[in-house]
Motif scaffolding. Structure first.
Motif, PDB file in Angstrom:
ATOM      1  N   ALA A 141       0.839  -1.210   0.000  1.00 26.81           N
ATOM      2  CA  ALA A 141       0.000   0.000   0.000  1.00 26.81           C
ATOM      3  C   ALA A 141       0.869   1.253   0.000  1.00 26.81           C
ATOM      4  CB  ALA A 141      -0.929  -0.012   1.213  1.00 26.81           C
ATOM      5  N   VAL A 142       1.959   1.221   0.790  1.00 27.88           N
ATOM      6  CA  VAL A 142       2.848   2.383   0.834  1.00 27.88           C
ATOM      7  C   VAL A 142       3.459   2.611  -0.550  1.00 27.88           C
ATOM      8  CG1 VAL A 142       5.071   3.194   1.744  1.00 27.88           C
ATOM      9  CG2 VAL A 142       3.331   2.329   3.315  1.00 27.88           C
ATOM     10  N   GLU A 144       2.135   1.778  -3.417  1.00 36.00           N
ATOM     11  CA  GLU A 144       1.069   2.324  -4.277  1.00 36.00           C
ATOM     12  C   GLU A 144       0.908   3.822  -4.032  1.00 36.00           C
ATOM     13  OE1 GLU A 144      -2.741  -0.328  -5.374  1.00 36.00           O
ATOM     14  OE2 GLU A 144      -2.423  -0.087  -3.230  1.00 36.00           O
ATOM     15  N   ALA A 145       0.876   4.188  -2.765  1.00 33.00           N
ATOM     16  CA  ALA A 145       0.662   5.591  -2.417  1.00 33.00           C
ATOM     17  C   ALA A 145       1.820   6.467  -2.895  1.00 33.00           C
ATOM     18  CB  ALA A 145       0.482   5.731  -0.900  1.00 33.00           C
ATOM     19  N   LYS A 146       3.025   5.902  -2.787  1.00 39.54           N
ATOM     20  CA  LYS A 146       4.201   6.654  -3.259  1.00 39.54           C
ATOM     21  C   LYS A 146       4.100   6.882  -4.760  1.00 39.54           C
ATOM     22  CE  LYS A 146       7.802   4.719  -0.513  1.00 39.54           C
ATOM     23  NZ  LYS A 146       9.076   4.023  -0.551  1.00 39.54           N
ATOM     24  N   ALA A 147       3.764   5.786  -5.478  1.00 37.21           N
ATOM     25  CA  ALA A 147       3.700   5.864  -6.936  1.00 37.21           C
ATOM     26  C   ALA A 147       2.637   6.871  -7.368  1.00 37.21           C
ATOM     27  CB  ALA A 147       3.403   4.479  -7.508  1.00 37.21           C
ATOM     28  N   HIS A 163       7.496  11.088   4.291  1.00 38.25           N
ATOM     29  CA  HIS A 163       8.004   9.740   3.996  1.00 38.25           C
ATOM     30  C   HIS A 163       7.548   8.805   5.100  1.00 38.25           C
ATOM     31  CE1 HIS A 163      10.660  11.058   0.717  1.00 38.25           C
ATOM     32  NE2 HIS A 163      10.667  12.197   1.398  1.00 38.25           N
ATOM     33  N   LEU A 164       6.896   7.735   4.689  1.00 38.61           N
ATOM     34  CA  LEU A 164       6.353   6.788   5.663  1.00 38.61           C
ATOM     35  C   LEU A 164       7.072   5.443   5.529  1.00 38.61           C
ATOM     36  CD1 LEU A 164       4.235   5.954   7.787  1.00 38.61           C
ATOM     37  CD2 LEU A 164       2.684   5.438   5.906  1.00 38.61           C
ATOM     38  N   PHE A 165       7.478   4.890   6.664  1.00 37.19           N
ATOM     39  CA  PHE A 165       8.163   3.601   6.667  1.00 37.19           C
ATOM     40  C   PHE A 165       7.421   2.620   7.567  1.00 37.19           C
ATOM     41  CE2 PHE A 165      11.168   7.029   6.094  1.00 37.19           C
ATOM     42  CZ  PHE A 165      11.828   6.655   4.930  1.00 37.19           C
TER      43      PHE A 165
END
Lengths: 424, 784
Positions: A141-142, A144-147, A163-165
């Motif tokens: 999901a992260v 996808e959200a980045k893209a 930026h989420l990790f």
């Protein structure tokens, strides 16, 4: 297992591949983030909206979210962090897993909105160690959200970057305690810190940090999209919105249920298919294993919100409802609970390190027919000496079930001691 | 200012303090285990729970910040119940084996259990047993007794600079332990024994030898490094059983280095000399004092008559007291010679004519931790000055920049801002570069004499970075370490260091090598002190052998910069008188051995590297017929007819040596009347880096058995860069012959790529290398 959809978080669970970005966006996802970014909504406005919603921390303590956000130092030079506590590890809890499994983008959007509001550029989502698939789902999901430009640099073409990790823990219950969680992210042994200072001033890597629960963050997009007032009205005053309840134990249809705050317990029990066939309702632990047990007759009078359960002498906790029917021996139940806290104590401070083992051993002895008449007063006293004397809440969590069990079911313990066996 | 009330007593305090600190200020004791004023706050033992008005639960005094108007009750029923609850928890898994525990009688848990524990236990279950850990030869463990206060863990992280202990496992199964199969090797490790509030960590050398209540506590001063740590020497039946720190915030705080703590074993060594001995026809005989002293007096008289007073030389170590050194030089000068020196490890004495006073630290020890910019030149700092290294670590923790010019790159367990690791023969050049860079940065014109010598020096990046660092902030210092002081170009190093310090506006200091390095200068135990008869320095007395030598505490084969030269000189002398506490290799070359008292058996005075004059009394009776050296010298002076030796007490000697008004202004002075600078050229001769190993620095510690079982006391190896090994055609780990002129030793060669090229690191002051030449002299290495 049953998933009951609701207005706020499980609004898309009936759709195929509800976890996909496309599904989320098609159902109004990321509109809230886009809106505040394009309108350059002020942090004050957002915090006011969250305060109005009466959203309270869903991790268990029920602390008002808007108020927590206002503690974050606004004008701080240097790094600040946002952390999501997805280290759901208490017996009876399994809601955050399903949020991340079924609607991960609600969490991501909620964190992005919080990051925008609190001025943080970096966030960590600490996921419980034993849920591998969920971690992978969250990673996807992260990505996808980045893209799609909802995470990373220049989100939605603005100068806002976040930026989420995802951080996969190792399964220690104590790492759900927020400061132990921070230590664990830092690569240290997961042990709670003494507070003060609180994370808002000295958090991750010693920097101001805001930590919220998965469900709390996942509720944010709705509040921003639909307004705090509407969220509040879903529930009842001081207990805004809907809440996920994880119902387990002796019911016909255990599962996660999203229902408005203030729903009568009887209705929730009904949704879960009622007590398993041919049995009667004996007791309920309403908020996860650390919350005091309540007998059936008291529980049936409650509505499912912070205030009602607190008034009945327990706590809503994380909304983890453990149902027990008449076949349950309370001594054995307590032995199991106490073993959990004995096993999960981090060992840092004296009362918890030494006391949880003592509690477990005495209860174990009673369960195995070796109890002594003075044991019950001893248990109560030891629990009293642990509760409120420790660095973190684990000591209280270990003490409360003991005190509640002795309060409501002392006769079962006495029977065990006297006859060396169970009364049920 | 905030005002709070503790047990009805009002106290004002600045914000940021804790209840524990406030209570301590007004003398209210709150029971505690994990709290320690020098360590970070852990709040894990919970023993210090107190009642705070309006607080929902009891709060730990150690970690609770005070707020204005706070009312605290430390002895209310509520508070005491909480404290007793914690004590009960601490005791349930504690073995309660006080009768066989070394901590018994000095145990916080035992003491507090009297006040807060029950007379019987409600805990009827099985107790926890924890496996022993091997922490090495100094610290014994009994981990079942551990109460997990983590003081030892925090000490490693915060003070020693290295985390060697940690807590593993969870809950009741958590254990304090070192890394798996690792021992505790910090040079400050013994402090965890003091820190441990129970009997989990105790002293291995002391273990089971006495109960704490049988011991007398006597104050003393460490005779080892230049810091002058304050000691409590614990004594039973006229035997030193143990040494503990005497807290002195200005000196050693509450710490001791392992050397200060465990070297006492050397006082009880089998090698102690207990009766005077004379060599007759090649055989050693025990004699009485009268015979021995008459022999010495007659011998000296004869040699003076036949060869003149200058044919006699005296060599002392600066571990001797001011009184002893003063009388030694007074005796020599009374005999008519200035041949007396206490700087045995020094190689270069060109400074003697221009040094303005006694070399010293240049500042107070306590201010070291407040420095902001530091340059250390030529030092195995952690070995030579363990607690000064700790002070520097604290400074770095508070933001100081530490810079280093050194031939070795040992881990100082702290962050270095810049370092120039260069071979000994390049050190002068490196300092020259720094001086030039500083002159440029501060736009200062260097004196012509210096400029001329530095004409060919090119400033490199490391020197420039060090210079830039030294121009920042306010509190700066430049220190010369032991390696620099033993360097064959010490005068050049000292001169340039002074220039650097002046350009940087920094304090300039020499790190005192031994307990009385400063005192030896002041007492006149140097050949060149102004106002006193001049004579030969230590190196000259070796280079041109004397007919007779008086050795005071010296073991020349280990103490001298060039043991080969020293041995040659001593063996060719007509008479060697060794005043020593030990039978050592003087048996081979001496004619008389006079047993003198080590620091523990005499009164005396040391002047520490910061110029602190510390007098002490003897702690035990002298062993056998051992006599304090000042008394021996007094009798000898009288027998030789030297005037002014009629002292009754060591205080009277001290009065003569130091006066009664403390040290006069200007006595301590590192400045030169003018720079002594010859050349900044770099040679590529293969040079030895011969540092003095930590536990070989003085006669007492050389005989401390437990310290010699530590890793720090491993056999010396010839370490060199792997490129050098390859050039010499040697394999890593091969046995090699190391030669310095005629002298040779066989050791193991090891590759160490932290070392610069053109040098071989091979420790001095060790029996294995005692046959070799100068500590930082030319060397050759070949296959053995």
């Amino acid at each position: 297992m049953v998933i009951k959809g609701g207005e706020v978080i499980f609004n898309t669970v009936h759709l195929p591949e509800s976890w996909k970005l496309s599904t989320y966006v098609a159902n109004g996802g990321y509109a809230a983030l886009r809106k505040i970014l394009s309108e350059k909504t002020s942090a004050e406005t957002i915090i006011a909206e969250v305060k109005k919603s009466a959203l309270r921390g869903r991790g268990g303590a029920g602390f008002p979210t808007g108020l927590k956000w206002s503690f974050m130092p606004r004008h701080f030079d240097g790094d600040k962090y946002l952390v999501c506590n997805s280290d759901e590890g208490e017996p009876g809890t399994f809601k955050d897993r399903d949020i991340m499994q079924l609607n991960p983008h609600a969490l991501i959007e909620g964190m992005a909105i919080a990051a925008y509001t609190l001025g943080t550029r970096r966030g960590y989502n600490y996921i419980h160690g034993e849920i591998w698939e969920t971690y992978e789902r969250m990673e996807a999901a992260v990505e996808e959200a980045k893209a799609a430009g909802f995470l990373g640099d220049n989100i939605c073409g603005t100068d806002f970057s976040f930026h989420l990790f995802n951080h996969h823990g190792y399964g220690a219950y104590i790492c759900g305690e927020e400061t132990a969680l921070l230590e664990s992210i830092e690569g240290k042994k997961g042990q709670p810190r003494f507070k003060p200072p609180f994370p808002a001033s000295f958090g991750l890597y010693g920097k101001p940090t805001t930590i919220n629960n998965t469900e709390t963050f996942a509720s944010i997009p709705y509040i921003i999209r639909e307004g705090g007032q509407k969220f509040l009205e879903l529930g009842k005053p001081n207990n805004g919105g809907t809440k996920l309840f994880s119902v387990s134990g002796h019911v016909n249809r255990p599962g996660n249920f999203e229902v408005p705050m203030g729903t009568p317990f009887a209705e929730l029990l009904e949704m879960a298919g009622g007590i398993r066939d041919g049995h009667t309702f004996k007791a309920c632990i309403p908020g996860g294993s650390s919350t005091p047990v309540l007998p059936a007759e008291i529980m049936m009078q409650c509505t499912m919100d912070y205030d009602s359960i607190a008034k009945a002498g327990s706590a809503l906790g994380a909304g983890s409802v453990i149902i027990m029917d008449e076949t349950v021996c309370m001594v054995k139940a307590l032995e199991r609970l106490s073993y959990f806290y004995f096993e999960e104590s981090c060992g840092q401070c004296t009362p918890c390190r030494e006391g949880t083992g003592w509690l477990y051993r005495v209860i174990h002895r009673i369960e195995h027919g070796q109890g002594r008449p003075e044991d019950l007063d001893l248990l109560s006293d030891v629990a009293h000496n642990i509760g409120g004397r420790t660095i973190c809440g684990l000591g209280d969590a270990a003490a409360m079930p003991v005190q509640a069990m002795l309060k409501h079911y002392r006769h079962e313990f006495e029977h065990h001691i006297e006859h060396g066996k169970c009364m049920v | 200012m905030l005002e709070i009330e503790i047990d009805g007593n009002k106290i004002q305090m600045t914000a940021g303090g804790t209840i524990m600190e406030a209570a301590a200020q007004i003398g209210i004791y709150i029971p505690h285990f994990c709290y320690h004023k020098k360590l970070s706050i852990a709040a894990n033992c919970r023993m210090c729970l107190v009642q705070v008005e309006k607080a929902a639960k009891p709060l730990p005094a150690c970690a609770t910040p005070i707020t204005d108007g706070m009312k605290v009750f430390t002895k209310s029923d509520y508070a005491v119940k909480a404290q007793k609850g914690v004590m009960e928890f601490l005791l349930i898994n504690h073995p309660l084996d006080c009768p066989i525990c070394d901590q018994g009688g000095e145990c916080s848990l035992q003491d507090l259990a009297v006040g807060y524990g029950g007379s019987s236990s409600r805990y009827q279950e099985a107790k926890r047993v924890v496996k022993e850990k091997d922490l090495g030869p100094l610290v014994a463990t009994d981990m079942t007794r551990c109460i997990h206060c983590t003081r030892c863990v925090r000490f490693g992280q915060e003070i020693a600079g290295i985390m060697e202990m940690g807590q593993v496992g969870r809950g009741e199964h958590s254990e304090i332990m070192p890394f798996i199969s690792k021992t505790i090797d910090s040079e400050l490790s013994g402090n965890i024994i003091d820190l441990c509030p129970v009997g989990a960590l105790t002293s291995k050398p002391f273990r089971y030898t006495a109960r704490s209540w049988e011991l007398s506590r006597r104050k003393s001063v460490s005779p080892h490094d230049g810091l002058g740590s304050n000691l409590i020497v614990q004594v039973k039946d006229s035997r030193v059983m143990r040494v503990l720190p005497l807290e002195n915030e200005a000196v050693n705080e509450c710490w001791l280095s392992d050397k200060d703590r465990f070297a006492y074993e050397g006082l009880n060594s089998e090698q102690r000399l207990s009766r005077p001995m004379l060599k007759q026809d090649g055989k050693w005989l025990e004699v009485d004092w009268q015979t021995a002293l008459e022999y010495v007096a007659n011998g000296l008289k004869q040699i003076r008559e036949q060869h003149g007073a200058d044919s006699i030389g005296a060599l002392a170590t600066s571990h001797q007291t001011v009184e002893e050194l003063y009388l030694l030089q007074k005796l020599m000068r009374g005999l008519g010679t200035g041949n007396v020196d206490s700087r045995l490890a020094q190689a270069d004495f060109r400074l003697d004519a221009s040094l303005q006073g006694a070399p010293w630290l240049g500042m107070a020890v306590a201010d070291i931790s407040k420095l902001q910019r530091v340059l250390v030149i030529g030092s195995t700092l952690r070995n030579d000055h363990p607690l000064l290294a700790h002070r520097l670590r604290q400074a770095v923790k508070h933001g100081a920049q530490l810079n280093l010019v050194n031939p070795v790159d040992d881990d100082l367990l702290t962050k270095l801002a810049n370092k120039a690791i260069v071979a000994p023969q390049a050190m002068v050049n490196t300092l020259a570069q720094i001086a030039l860079a500083l002159a440029e940065a501060t736009q200062t014109e260097l004196p012509a004499a210096i400029k001329a010598v530095l004409a060919d020096v090119t400033v490199g990046a490391a020197a420039r970075a060090i210079a830039a660092s030294l121009t920042g902030a306010e509190r700066r210092a430049v220190f010369l370490g032991n390696l620099a002081q033993h360097h064959p170009q010490y005068a050049d190093l000292h001169s340039l260091a002074e220039v650097i310090a002046r350009l940087a506006g920094a304090n300039f200091g020499c790190l005192g090598e031994s307990a009385n390095s400063v005192g030896a200068y002041i007492a006149g135990a140097v050949p060149s002190k102004s106002g006193l008869k001049a004579g030969m320095n230590a190196a000259a007395m070796m280079a041109t052998p004397r007919k007779a030598y008086l050795l005071l505490g010296a073991e020349p084969e280990l103490d001298c910069n060039d043991p080969a030269a020293a041995m040659h000189a001593l063996q060719s002398a007509d008479m060697v008188v060794a005043m020593s506490a030990y039978k050592h290799s003087a048996l081979e070359y001496a004619d008389v051995l006079l047993p003198i008292a080590p620091f523990s058996e005499t009164s005396g005075t040391f002047i520490s590297t910061e110029g602190r004059v510390q007098s002490f009394n003897g702690t035990v009776k002298p062993l056998g017929e051992t006599r304090p050296a000042w008394k021996v010298l007094r009798v000898l002076g009288t027998m030789l007819g030297v005037k002014g030796f009629d002292y009754d007490t060591s205080e009277a000697v001290r009065q003569d040596a130091l006066g009664s008004n403390g040290l006069a202004a200007g006595v301590l002075n590192n400045s030169l009347s003018g720079p002594v600078l010859q050349s900044a050229a770099i040679t590529d001769t293969l040079t030895r880096v011969g540092e003095v190993p930590m536990y070989q620095a003085d006669a007492i510690v050389r005989r401390a058995a437990s310290l010699h079982s530590t890793r720090a006391a491993a056999l010396p190896n010839a370490s060199m860069h792997s490129a050098l090994l390859a050039r010499l055609g040697l394999a890593d780990g091969a046995m090699v012959t190391v030669r310095q002129g005629e002298a040779r030793a066989v050791v193991r060669a090891l590759a160490d790529d932290h070392l610069p090229d053109h040098c071989v690191r091979l420790a001095a002051a060790h029996p294995l290398t005692a046959t070799l030449g100068a500590m930082l002299g030319e060397v050759s290495v070949e296959r053995a």
